[in-house]
Enzyme design. Structure first.
Site, PDB file in Angstrom:
ATOM      1  N   HIS A 190       0.825  -1.210   0.000  1.00 39.99           N
ATOM      2  CA  HIS A 190       0.000   0.000   0.000  1.00 39.99           C
ATOM      3  C   HIS A 190       0.860   1.261   0.000  1.00 39.99           C
ATOM      4  O   HIS A 190       0.620   2.198  -0.731  1.00 39.99           O
ATOM      5  CB  HIS A 190      -0.840   0.059   1.277  1.00 39.99           C
ATOM      6  N   GLU A 432       2.946 -16.112 -23.375  1.00 39.31           N
ATOM      7  CA  GLU A 432       3.801 -16.192 -22.187  1.00 39.31           C
ATOM      8  C   GLU A 432       4.321 -17.614 -21.972  1.00 39.31           C
ATOM      9  O   GLU A 432       4.986 -17.903 -21.000  1.00 39.31           O
ATOM     10  CB  GLU A 432       3.070 -15.666 -20.936  1.00 39.31           C
ATOM     11  N   ASP A 456       6.062 -13.884 -17.429  1.00 37.35           N
ATOM     12  CA  ASP A 456       6.037 -15.346 -17.421  1.00 37.35           C
ATOM     13  C   ASP A 456       6.902 -15.946 -18.523  1.00 37.35           C
ATOM     14  O   ASP A 456       7.564 -16.954 -18.309  1.00 37.35           O
ATOM     15  CB  ASP A 456       4.598 -15.855 -17.551  1.00 37.35           C
ATOM     16  N   CYS A 503       2.888  -6.707 -22.619  1.00 34.13           N
ATOM     17  CA  CYS A 503       2.373  -6.144 -21.368  1.00 34.13           C
ATOM     18  C   CYS A 503       3.158  -6.625 -20.152  1.00 34.13           C
ATOM     19  O   CYS A 503       2.769  -6.372 -19.024  1.00 34.13           O
ATOM     20  CB  CYS A 503       0.884  -6.446 -21.207  1.00 34.13           C
TER      21      CYS A 503
HETATM   22  C1  PEP Z   1       3.128 -11.512 -17.829  1.00 32.29           C
HETATM   23  O1  PEP Z   1       3.201 -12.697 -17.530  1.00 32.29           O
HETATM   24  O2  PEP Z   1       4.018 -10.893 -18.449  1.00 32.29           O
HETATM   25  C2  PEP Z   1       1.961 -10.716 -17.430  1.00 32.29           C
HETATM   26  C3  PEP Z   1       1.804  -9.475 -17.822  1.00 32.29           C
HETATM   27  O3  PEP Z   1       1.054 -11.317 -16.608  1.00 32.29           O
HETATM   28  P1  PEP Z   1       1.178 -11.418 -15.018  1.00 32.29           P
HETATM   29  O4  PEP Z   1       2.353 -10.563 -14.595  1.00 32.29           O
HETATM   30  O5  PEP Z   1      -0.125 -10.954 -14.511  1.00 32.29           O
HETATM   31  O6  PEP Z   1       1.444 -12.879 -14.861  1.00 32.29           O
HETATM   32 MG    MG Z   2       1.490 -13.832 -16.781  1.00 33.23          MG
END
Ligand code: PEP
Ligand code: MG
Length: 574
Positions: A190, A432, A456, A503
């Site tokens: 937080h 991923e 991942d 992402c």
């Molecule tokens: C990822 O695996 O890159 C991803 C964006 O998902 P998370 O971090 O939520 O596993």
């Molecule tokens: Mg992921």
């Protein structure tokens, strides 16, 4: 000599000031037998009511100073004060065990705190801190102990604390509090989240700041590198003054780019989007000029509760995001639980390798009713903006086909029911898992888009657990295997006229941006506060030059050499 503590850089910037060390109020709680149970319960309820009044004031102040999303933390605290499991639980304990309210409160809250902290998940662990915060407030009232007031700070200060609860941070007057450091916490605690949204420098997880710093010491908080410098000598002070001035100058430059395009010097445009966990993150997304949402992690809607969220509840959340983004692209990821994110109420089996187990799309394709509810909510929300649906952890084409068929089926049902659904909702996948990256050409014929989840993808490609400190040296974003897989995915998308985004955290890193641009990435999705620095970097680069850089990088044998190449060739601007 300057004493330096190392911690986690939680919020960017540099702050200098005298320290104020927040003392934990002395609270000795003894178990006592009581004679008058009713009077004790009344005393407890009075303390709860006083806490409610206090929290309401803090909530109003936060609403005024920091906006609705931050004030919601206190709505959550107020809900804890109304939670029968806790409030009635304490009253029953007083009655059944014939004990004083302090003892009953402490026992019950400790039990919940231990339960939440024991969950193998950062987000759930943070729920423990909500309960700690609320129970401490009630205990202070019961004991008649005065709470050290951060609100009373009236001169320029950096705050040093074991941890800062949401109610602590809400009391900080930013005219005087220039930054803070804590003993505990990580990037998702937080205090760290609050610091980023208040845009004040912060270092968390220093382990021993409260033991090492005394009130009145001069302290530098370096939120860029994660250092806390105590009683720095003149040379250090001067170095940091320069560093601070440079950072502030840079920030002013970045702020000018809020409404600018993410365009290279040779006119190539990319999309810089933001990752969010809840609709509450939207203000930061908009104020940092993100051009869309590249990843909305919907699992937070399912966590911290005892049952699945209803279709209506999900619909409202997705609709809010789509409406606020006003037709900008919003990629919403379907439920990605399992692995490190548990949902206790689903009673999933314990597995030896949860990261390789029954999770994400694998779970959703088994729990079809649950999945259908989410798809219904998503498709109904699609009428309110530019929605794209993304499936996580896809390993085979069959999984994608099955999920896509469910989307089509749900859409047909909704239309038959007379519900509004957007004509076109793109469906894509996260890349991923290495198997998917390897046959990206085959996927590209069927999906509408890819978003590369490097968080991942790196762990699975290098077989290095993303949570393990012991193998952190093997978790290499610039390993040639990662660059080659990323290239394979982007090329496959483009060959079929589709788009490719990323992402994972890598998308916002300074070393990665030129490489990814050179490899042809179309959309970069990152934490909102990284968007403007990334835009500034993109605008300084030539697409042609980054292409040459990527071509050279992909031939290098090690991650280290790739990072050195990017640096040596001058692609890092700050
Ligand atoms: C990822 O695996 O890159 C991803 C964006 O998902 P998370 O971090 O939520 O596993
Ligand atoms: Mg992921």
């Amino acid at each position: 000599m300057t004493n330096t503590l190392e911690g986690i850089a939680a919020s960017k910037g540099i702050a200098f000031a005298k320290a104020f060390v927040l003392e934990q109020p002395e609270m000795t709680i003894e178990k006592q037998e009581i004679n008058d149970v009713d009077a004790e319960i009344t005393r407890f309820k009075d303390a709860v009511n006083s806490s409610k009044e206090e929290l309401q004031i803090i909530k109003d102040k936060t609403l005024n100073d920091m906006g609705e999303d931050k004030a919601e933390i206190f709505s959550a605290h107020l809900l804890v004060l109304e939670d029968p499991e806790i409030i009635e639980g304490v009253s029953s304990k007083i009655k059944d065990d014939n004990v004083n309210a302090e003892h009953a409160m402490k026992e019950l809250s400790d039990m919940y705190i231990t339960m939440f902290e024991g969950m193998d998940n950062e987000y759930m662990k943070e729920r423990a801190s909500d309960i700690r915060d609320v129970s401490q407030r009630i205990l202070l009232h019961l004991l008649g102990v005065e709470n050290t007031s951060l609100a009373a700070i009236q001169e320029e200060t950096v705050v040093i604390a074991e941890d800062l609860t949401p109610s602590d941070t809400a009391q900080l007057d930013l005219t005087y509090v220039l930054g803070f450091a804590t003993d505990i916490g990580g990037r998702t605690s937080h205090s760290a989240i609050m610091a980023r949204s208040m845009e004040i420098p912060a270092v968390v997880g220093t382990k021993e700041a409260t033991k090492t710093v005394s009130t009145g010491d001069t302290v530098i908080i370096d939120g860029l590198e994660g250092h806390v410098l105590i009683n720095p000598d003149e040379t250090v002070v001067n170095t940091y003054k320069e560093k601070q001035a440079e950072y502030n100058r840079q920030k002013e430059e970045w702020a000018k780019l809020v409404s600018e395009k993410s365009i290279t010097t040779d006119e190539h445009q990319v999309e810089l989007a933001a990752n969010i966990g809840t609709p509450n993150d939207l203000d930061g997304v908009l104020s940092n000029g993100a051009q869309g949402i590249g990843l909305y992690r919907t699992e937070f809607l399912y966590m911290g509760r005892n049952e699945l969220p209803s279709e209506e509840e999900q619909f409202e959340a997705y609709k809010t995001v789509l409406e606020k983004m006003e037709n900008k692209p919003v990629v919403i990821r379907t439920l990605d639980v399992g692995g490190d994110k548990e949902l206790p109420y689903l009673n999933l089996p314990q597995e030896l390798n949860p990261f390789l187990g029954f999770r994400a799309i694998r779970l959703c394709l088994e729990e079809k009713d649950m999945f259908r509810t989410q798809l219904r909510a998503l498709l109904r929300a699609s009428a309110f903006g530019n929605l794209k649906i993304m499936f996580p952890m896809v390993a085979t084409l069959e999984e994608f086909r099955e999920a896509k068929a469910m989307v089509e089926d749900v859409k047909e049902t909704l239309i038959k029911e007379g519900q509004a659904v957007a004509d076109k909702v793109e469906t894509g996948i996260m890349v991923e898992i290495p198997s998917t990256a390897a046959i990206a050409d085959l996927f590209a014929k069927e999906v509408d888009f890819f978003s590369i989840g490097t968080n991942d993808l790196i762990q699975y490609t290098l077989a290095a657990d993303r949570m393990s400190e012991k193998v952190a040296h093997l978790y290499q974003p610039y390993h040639p295997a990662i660059l080659r897989l990323v290239k394979n995915v982007i090329d496959a998308a483009h060959n079929e006229g589709k788009w490719a985004g990323m992402c994972g955290e890598m998308a916002g890193e300074e070393t990665a941006v030129p490489l990814l641009l050179g490899l042809g990435l179309d959309e970069f999705s990152m934490s909102a506060t990284s968007v403007l620095p990334a835009r500034s970097q993109v605008r300084s680069l030539s697409k042609k030059e980054t292409e040459a850089l990527a071509e050279e990088a992909i031939q290098l044998p090690t991650s280290k050499e790739v990072a050195e190449l990017v640096e040596r060739k001058g692609f890092i601007v700050s």
